[in-house]
Design an enzyme around this catalytic site. Structure first.
Site, PDB file in Angstrom:
ATOM      1  N   HIS A   1      47.039 -41.570 -48.084  1.00 56.74           N
ATOM      2  CA  HIS A   1      47.584 -40.341 -48.610  1.00 56.74           C
ATOM      3  C   HIS A   1      49.120 -40.569 -49.130  1.00 56.74           C
ATOM      4  CE1 HIS A   1      48.574 -36.072 -49.370  1.00 56.74           C
ATOM      5  NE2 HIS A   1      47.335 -35.804 -49.415  1.00 56.74           N
TER       6      HIS A   1
ATOM      7  N   ASP B   1      39.475 -35.659 -47.123  1.00 52.32           N
ATOM      8  CA  ASP B   1      38.073 -36.118 -47.532  1.00 52.32           C
ATOM      9  C   ASP B   1      37.233 -37.022 -46.592  1.00 52.32           C
ATOM     10  OD1 ASP B   1      38.341 -34.516 -49.863  1.00 52.32           O
ATOM     11  OD2 ASP B   1      39.611 -36.410 -50.493  1.00 52.32           O
TER      12      ASP B   1
HETATM   13  N1  ACO Z   1      42.169 -48.576 -48.672  1.00 51.08           N
HETATM   14  C1  ACO Z   1      42.833 -49.754 -48.486  1.00 51.08           C
HETATM   15  N2  ACO Z   1      44.290 -49.716 -48.975  1.00 51.08           N
HETATM   16  C2  ACO Z   1      44.743 -48.714 -49.214  1.00 51.08           C
HETATM   17  C3  ACO Z   1      44.300 -47.473 -49.433  1.00 51.08           C
HETATM   18  C4  ACO Z   1      42.713 -47.438 -48.926  1.00 51.08           C
HETATM   19  N3  ACO Z   1      42.084 -46.223 -48.893  1.00 51.08           N
HETATM   20  N4  ACO Z   1      45.086 -46.567 -49.699  1.00 51.08           N
HETATM   21  C5  ACO Z   1      46.118 -47.130 -50.124  1.00 51.08           C
HETATM   22  N5  ACO Z   1      45.926 -48.509 -49.497  1.00 51.08           N
HETATM   23  C6  ACO Z   1      46.951 -49.752 -49.598  1.00 51.08           C
HETATM   24  C7  ACO Z   1      47.305 -50.159 -51.026  1.00 51.08           C
HETATM   25  O1  ACO Z   1      46.531 -51.246 -51.734  1.00 51.08           O
HETATM   26  C8  ACO Z   1      48.773 -50.314 -50.938  1.00 51.08           C
HETATM   27  O2  ACO Z   1      48.941 -51.622 -50.293  1.00 51.08           O
HETATM   28  P1  ACO Z   1      50.268 -52.606 -50.850  1.00 51.08           P
HETATM   29  O3  ACO Z   1      51.271 -52.172 -50.333  1.00 51.08           O
HETATM   30  O4  ACO Z   1      49.852 -54.041 -49.997  1.00 51.08           O
HETATM   31  O5  ACO Z   1      49.993 -52.972 -52.323  1.00 51.08           O
HETATM   32  C9  ACO Z   1      49.306 -49.207 -49.979  1.00 51.08           C
HETATM   33  O6  ACO Z   1      48.377 -49.149 -49.141  1.00 51.08           O
HETATM   34  C10 ACO Z   1      49.841 -47.997 -50.716  1.00 51.08           C
HETATM   35  O7  ACO Z   1      49.021 -47.401 -51.523  1.00 51.08           O
HETATM   36  P2  ACO Z   1      49.317 -46.758 -52.853  1.00 51.08           P
HETATM   37  O8  ACO Z   1      47.961 -46.991 -53.910  1.00 51.08           O
HETATM   38  O9  ACO Z   1      50.725 -47.429 -53.386  1.00 51.08           O
HETATM   39  O10 ACO Z   1      49.472 -45.373 -52.271  1.00 51.08           O
HETATM   40  P3  ACO Z   1      49.486 -44.001 -53.201  1.00 51.08           P
HETATM   41  O11 ACO Z   1      50.239 -43.162 -52.390  1.00 51.08           O
HETATM   42  O12 ACO Z   1      49.762 -44.340 -54.599  1.00 51.08           O
HETATM   43  O13 ACO Z   1      48.006 -43.549 -53.128  1.00 51.08           O
HETATM   44  C11 ACO Z   1      45.970 -42.481 -52.318  1.00 51.08           C
HETATM   45  C12 ACO Z   1      47.456 -42.691 -52.333  1.00 51.08           C
HETATM   46  C13 ACO Z   1      45.443 -42.476 -54.034  1.00 51.08           C
HETATM   47  C14 ACO Z   1      45.194 -41.616 -51.966  1.00 51.08           C
HETATM   48  C15 ACO Z   1      45.418 -43.957 -51.964  1.00 51.08           C
HETATM   49  O14 ACO Z   1      45.648 -43.808 -50.724  1.00 51.08           O
HETATM   50  C16 ACO Z   1      43.820 -44.184 -51.940  1.00 51.08           C
HETATM   51  O15 ACO Z   1      43.487 -44.695 -52.988  1.00 51.08           O
HETATM   52  N6  ACO Z   1      43.100 -43.549 -50.975  1.00 51.08           N
HETATM   53  C17 ACO Z   1      41.702 -43.699 -51.326  1.00 51.08           C
HETATM   54  C18 ACO Z   1      41.309 -42.416 -52.160  1.00 51.08           C
HETATM   55  C19 ACO Z   1      41.232 -41.310 -51.288  1.00 51.08           C
HETATM   56  O16 ACO Z   1      40.815 -41.084 -50.217  1.00 51.08           O
HETATM   57  N7  ACO Z   1      41.788 -40.245 -52.174  1.00 51.08           N
HETATM   58  C20 ACO Z   1      41.983 -38.833 -51.489  1.00 51.08           C
HETATM   59  C21 ACO Z   1      43.389 -38.459 -51.026  1.00 51.08           C
HETATM   60  S1  ACO Z   1      43.400 -36.650 -50.395  1.00 51.08           S
HETATM   61  C22 ACO Z   1      43.060 -35.987 -51.696  1.00 51.08           C
HETATM   62  O17 ACO Z   1      43.742 -36.245 -52.837  1.00 51.08           O
HETATM   63  C23 ACO Z   1      42.406 -34.792 -51.577  1.00 51.08           C
END
Ligand code: ACO
Length: 429
Positions: free
Chosen positions: A306, A363
C-alpha cells in the site's frame, strides 16, 4: 517547530509556511513557489504531495490508524451500519435517531431507477465488465435529472447525492442479473439498504430471498470499511474532475473508472483470481511469493502493499477476523481463505516483504467474504464502489465548500524536443 521552512537556491532564500494538521502532520505550503522562484516541484505518483486540507478521514500508515471524522474505524464497524457511516462522512457528525431515520427512508424510497436507464443497462453485452456498466449508468443517470446537475446549487446537489447512494445498488444488481440472464428484481421499500441489494442480486425469479443476518452484517461491515480512505487514486480523481465544476454524477463516474484498475479497487477481483490460480497450482504458495520477488517478472502479490500503510492495514485485520467468524458460522472451509492465510504467513516472514513493509491490504481478505455471501468475483470491485461512494461524495462536497477551491491543474517538467521546423510531408522519412 518553527512556523516556516527555508529554501536556499544559490543567492535566493525563500520562506514557506508550515501547515500543521490536527494530528500534528506537517505540510510545507509551496503555493507561492512558482511565483517567487519560477520553479515547480516534481513528485511523480504524488508520493510527497498533499493536494488539499481535509477534515474527513485521518490515516496514519506507520501506526495503522484509520478514523472517519475522528472516530476509529474499529468503533464505527462495531456500532454503526453503512447508512449511518455514510451520514457521518457526508455531514461530519453522527446522526441522532431522527436524522438517521429521515436519511434512511429518503434513500430507501429512491432506489428505483428510470425505465430508460434500465433499457441502457440491459442493452450492454452480457459479458461487459460490471464496472464499465456502473460508470456508464451513473453518467447516464444524470440525463434523467438535468434540472438537478448544477454543482453549485446546494438543493440540487443534496437530492443528487441521495439519489446516487440510493440507486447504485440497483444499477449494480440489475447489471449482474442482465449479465446472468435473470429477471430483474425491483427494490423493496420495506427492506434495508443492504438487504435490498442482496435480494436484488441473489433472489430467485419470483423475488424470493431470505437474507441471512450474518450476510447482512458482513456486507454492512465491508461497505463501512471501504467508505473512505482520504486522497486515494479514485477519490483524488473525483476531486480533480469535480474541480472543473463538473456535476457530481460525472465526477463519481470518473471515480468508478479509477477504482476499476487492479492496482487500486480492482485488486480485490485480481486477488481472488490469484488465490484461485494458486489453489489450482497445488496450493504452491512459495512459488508465487518467489515470482512476486523476481524483478524479471511483472507478477505482484495482489492484495499486498500500500502506498500509505507501512504497517498492517487495519481494514485487512477487520476483514480477516470477519472472514474467520463467517466461515466458522457457516461451518465451511473456503480453500482460498486457507491459502490466503498461508500466503500472508509466508510473505510476512520473507525478507523481501519485511524490508519493503508490504502487508496484506484491504483487498486481501474482502474477496473471501464476498464469496461466502454468494457475490460473484466480477462484482467485487462494484461492491467496493458502493462502499466508497459516500467517501467520494464527501470529498467532492468538501472541495466545493472550500474557500480556497481552484481547478486542479498540475504542471510538468517538459522533456520533449525543442522548437523544430515543420517539414512538408514529402520531406519526412
Ligand atoms: N508484490 C510484490 N512486490 C511489491 C508489491 C506486491 N504486491 N507491492 C509493492 N512491491 C514492491 C515493488 O516492486 C517495489 O520494490 P523495489 O523497491 O524493489 O522496486 C516496492 O515494493 C515499492 O512498491 P511501489 O510499487 O513503488 O509502491 P507504490 O506505493 O507505488 O504502490 C501498490 C502501491 C500499487 C498498492 C503496490 O503495492 C501494488 O501494486 N500492490 C498490488 C496491488 C494491490 O493490492 N492494490 C490494492 C491497494 S489497496 C487499494 O487501492 C484499495
Amino acid at each position: 517547530m518553527s512556523e516556516n521552512a527555508r529554501l536556499i537556491n544559490g543567492e535566493q532564500e525563500i520562506e514557506f509556511p508550515l501547515i500543521i494538521g490536527s494530528e500534528q502532520e506537517v505540510g510545507l505550503d509551496i503555493s507561492k513557489l512558482r511565483a517567487q522562484t519560477g520553479m515547480i516541484t516534481l513528485d511523480e505518483g504524488f508520493v510527497n504531495t498533499g493536494s488539499t486540507r481535509s477534515a474527513i478521514t485521518f490515516l496514519n500508515g506507520e501506526q495503522g490508524i484509520l478514523r472517519y471524522c475522528g472516530y476509529a474505524i474499529e468503533d464505527i464497524a462495531d456500532k454503526c451500519d453503512f447508512i449511518e457511516s455514510a451520514y457521518l462522512l457526508l455531514n461530519g457528525e453522527l446522526p441522532n435517531s431522527e436524522q438517521l431515520s429521515e436519511f434512511r427512508s429518503a434513500i430507501i424510497s429512491e432506489m428505483d431507477i428510470p425505465e430508460g436507464l434500465i433499457n441502457i443497462i440491459t442493452s450492454f453485452p452480457k459479458d461487459a465488465h460490471p464496472m464499465a456498466v456502473l460508470s456508464a449508468a451513473v453518467n447516464a443517470l444524470s440525463t434523467y435529472y438535468q434540472d438537478q446537475v448544477d454543482p453549485l446549487d446546494c438543493g440540487q446537489v443534496k437530492s443528487s447525492i441521495r439519489r446516487l447512494i440510493a440507486t447504485l445498488p440497483t444499477i449494480a444488481a440489475y447489471s449482474h442479473r442482465h449479465a446472468t440472464g435473470q429477471k430483474l428484481i425491483t427494490p423493496c421499500p420495506e427492506l434495508g439498504y443492504v438487504e435490498n441489494f442482496l435480494r436484488m442480486m441473489l433472489a430467485d425469479e419470483d423475488g424470493n430471498y431470505e437474507a441471512d443476518p450474518d450476510f447482512v452484517d458482513a456486507l454492512n461491515l465491508l461497505l463501512i470499511v471501504h467508505a473512505d480512505h482520504e486522497q486515494n487514486c479514485s477519490t483524488s480523481t473525483v476531486r480533480m474532475v469535480g474541480s472543473a465544476n463538473t456535476n457530481v454524477y460525472a465526477s463519481i463516474a470518473a471515480g468508478i473508472c479509477a477504482l476499476w484498475g487492479p492496482l487500486h479497487g480492482g485488486a480485490n477481483e485480481a486477488c481472488v483470481n490469484m488465490l484461485k490460480q494458486i489453489a489450482a497450482d497445488d496450493g504452491d504458495v512459495e512459488k508465487y511469493v518467489d515470482m512476486a520477488k523476481d524483478k524479471a517478472s511483472s507478477f505482484r502479490l495482489m492484495g499486498f502493499g500500500h502506498r500509505v500503510y507501512k504497517n498492517y492495514d487495519p481494514r485487512a485485520r477487520i476483514f480477516k477476523k470477519a472472514c474467520d467468524e463467517l466461515l466458522e458460522k457457516l461451518d465451511t472451509d473456503d480453500p482460498l481463505f486457507l491459502i490466503a492465510q498461508k500466503l500472508e504467513r509466508v510473505a510476512l516472514e520473507d525478507e523481501y516483504f519485511v524490508a519493503r513493509k508490504l502487508y496484506p491490504n484491504v483487498d486481501f481478505y474482502s474477496g473471501v467474504i464476498y464469496r461466502a455471501i454468494g457475490i460473484p468475483v466480477e462484482m467485487f470491485t462494484v461492491l467496493f464502489a458502493m462502499g466508497r461512494l459516500p467517501g467520494w461524495i464527501a470529498h467532492w462536497q468538501e472541495m466545493h465548500a472550500s474557500p480556497s477551491k481552484r481547478i486542479c491543474r498540475p504542471r510538468q517538467v517538459y522533456t520533449g524536443p525543442n522548437g523544430r521546423e515543420l517539414p512538408e510531408i514529402s520531406e519526412r522519412s
